[in-house]
Write a protein that holds these residues in place. Structure first.
Motif, short mmCIF file in Angstrom:
data_model
loop_
_atom_site.label_atom_id
_atom_site.label_comp_id
_atom_site.label_asym_id
_atom_site.label_seq_id
_atom_site.Cartn_x
_atom_site.Cartn_y
_atom_site.Cartn_z
N ARG A 6 14.71 128.28 30.42
CA ARG A 6 15.08 128.60 31.80
C ARG A 6 16.56 128.96 31.91
O ARG A 6 16.95 129.87 32.64
CB ARG A 6 14.76 127.42 32.71
CG ARG A 6 13.28 127.09 32.80
CD ARG A 6 13.07 125.77 33.49
NE ARG A 6 11.64 125.42 33.57
CZ ARG A 6 11.19 124.17 33.58
NH1 ARG A 6 12.03 123.15 33.50
NH2 ARG A 6 9.90 123.94 33.66
N LEU A 32 8.24 136.93 35.31
CA LEU A 32 8.44 135.75 34.46
C LEU A 32 9.87 135.25 34.56
O LEU A 32 10.10 134.03 34.66
CB LEU A 32 8.10 136.10 33.01
CG LEU A 32 8.18 134.93 32.01
CD1 LEU A 32 7.21 133.83 32.40
CD2 LEU A 32 7.90 135.43 30.60
N SER A 34 11.89 135.65 37.07
CA SER A 34 12.04 135.07 38.39
C SER A 34 11.45 133.67 38.43
O SER A 34 12.02 132.75 39.04
CB SER A 34 11.35 135.97 39.43
OG SER A 34 11.48 135.42 40.72
N LYS A 35 10.32 133.48 37.77
CA LYS A 35 9.67 132.16 37.70
C LYS A 35 10.57 131.16 36.99
O LYS A 35 10.76 130.02 37.45
CB LYS A 35 8.33 132.30 36.97
CG LYS A 35 7.60 130.98 36.71
CD LYS A 35 6.27 131.25 36.05
CE LYS A 35 5.51 129.96 35.73
NZ LYS A 35 6.15 129.22 34.62
N TYR A 36 11.16 131.56 35.86
CA TYR A 36 12.03 130.66 35.11
C TYR A 36 13.24 130.24 35.95
O TYR A 36 13.63 129.06 35.96
CB TYR A 36 12.51 131.33 33.82
CG TYR A 36 11.46 131.47 32.75
CD1 TYR A 36 10.28 130.75 32.80
CD2 TYR A 36 11.64 132.34 31.67
CE1 TYR A 36 9.31 130.87 31.81
CE2 TYR A 36 10.69 132.48 30.68
CZ TYR A 36 9.53 131.75 30.76
OH TYR A 36 8.58 131.88 29.78
N ARG A 38 13.54 130.26 39.21
CA ARG A 38 13.09 129.42 40.34
C ARG A 38 12.82 127.99 39.86
O ARG A 38 13.18 127.01 40.54
CB ARG A 38 11.85 130.02 40.98
CG ARG A 38 11.41 129.32 42.25
CD ARG A 38 10.30 130.08 42.95
NE ARG A 38 9.11 130.24 42.11
CZ ARG A 38 8.76 131.39 41.53
NH1 ARG A 38 9.48 132.48 41.71
NH2 ARG A 38 7.66 131.45 40.80
N GLU A 39 12.19 127.84 38.70
CA GLU A 39 11.93 126.51 38.14
C GLU A 39 13.24 125.79 37.80
O GLU A 39 13.34 124.57 37.99
CB GLU A 39 11.05 126.63 36.90
CG GLU A 39 9.61 127.01 37.20
CD GLU A 39 8.79 127.24 35.95
OE1 GLU A 39 7.55 127.32 36.07
OE2 GLU A 39 9.38 127.33 34.85
#
Length: 297
Positions: A6, A32, A34-36, A38-39
């Protein structure tokens, strides 16, 4: 998903200045990345990026996290490089700040030769005549043509460096004999605004004292190559780096002036930050350039 992944995704997005550009650079999808990110924000409990449909910017927390995370990942990568150092094949990105004076001259071939010798290294050359902040701007190292000063960085001298005061024979005949730098105050001078002092040129007297001479002339330009062209055109006297002027001096097109008064306290240096683990690619790059200059003498 682990924190390091991340963290890398966040840094990739920041350095590419956007999710789409980071996706193209890394080969991962925009979704992907963006997901990382956000996490990562959820895990930290803090917003790192301000997002809009057209642009994004770092929050204050994002700036703080980026600086620290970059250092952490660089140390991890450097440690991995150190462990792999026995492997002859160097890999990875190497980001280098280089003066335009250097890259545009024949000595710039040294960088091309390194890239040819190490095809698995992604050599990113950023030509800029300012002194960049290596840590803040995420450079591995810089090539600097300067007097060695205490900057908190490690500096390895690659080669000697000097400048020449030059002019055409016609200029010397028109304004000469030119025997002392003080005479430059009455001679047209081509000013390279990249140099310190600009309109005041420093020389050294034979007794070791420093002399500053005010100059003026028909042209000011922030390019040694353009300064050279102006000198060859007979517009006046110029101060030009040796690796740019030497061929024209040897051919007789330009003559040197005030050789005994030129300051000779500068060199070409590879400069890099103090690191607990110096990356093998940085060490190899510096050693390659030092050897290149030795062979070129």
């Amino acid at each position: 998903m682990d924190t390091l992944t991340r963290m890398r995704a966040f840094i990739d997005v920041v350095e590419a200045e956007g999710f789409s550009a980071a996706a193209r650079r890394t080969g991962r999808s925009k979704a992907l990345l963006s997901k990382y990110v956000r996490e990562l924000e959820d895990d930290l409990g803090a917003l790192l990026l301000n997002r809009t449909t057209r642009q994004f910017s770092l929050t204050e927390a994002g700036h703080t996290y980026y600086r620290s995370a970059s250092d952490i990942l660089k140390e991890i990568d450097n440690l991995a490089d150190l462990v792999r150092e026995g492997n002859a094949d160097l890999k990875g990105r190497l980001r280098v700040s280089v003066p335009r004076t250097f890259i545009d001259a024949d000595v710039g071939q040294s960088l091309i030769d390194f890239a040819k010798a190490h095809p698995d290294v992604q050599l990113e050359i950023v030509a800029d005549d300012r002194f960049v902040d290596l840590i803040e701007e995420n450079f591995d190292l810089a090539i600097r043509i300067t007097r060695l000063e205490d900057s908190g960085m490690i500096a390895k001298k690659l080669n000697d460096f000097r400048v020449h005061a030059v002019a055409t024979a016609d200029i010397v005949a028109q304004y000469g004999p030119l025997e002392h730098p003080q005479q430059l105050s009455n001679v047209p001078f081509i000013i390279d605004t990249n140099t310190r002092g600009h309109n005041n040129i420093r020389f050294v007297e034979k007794d070791g004292s420093t002399l500053s001479v005010g100059v003026s002339g028909p042209i000011e330009v922030n390019s040694p190559q353009a300064t050279l062209r102006a000198a060859r055109a007979g517009l006046g006297v110029a101060i030009i780096p040796d690796f740019i002027a030497n061929a024209h001096i040897q051919s007789g097109e330009l003559v040197t002036l005030f050789d005994d008064y030129i300051i000779k306290d500068r060199g070409i240096y590879a400069v890099y930050p103090h690191r607990r683990y110096l990356p093998a690619k940085v060490r190899s790059f510096v050693d390659f350039l030092a050897n290149w200059f030795r062979q070129a003498r």
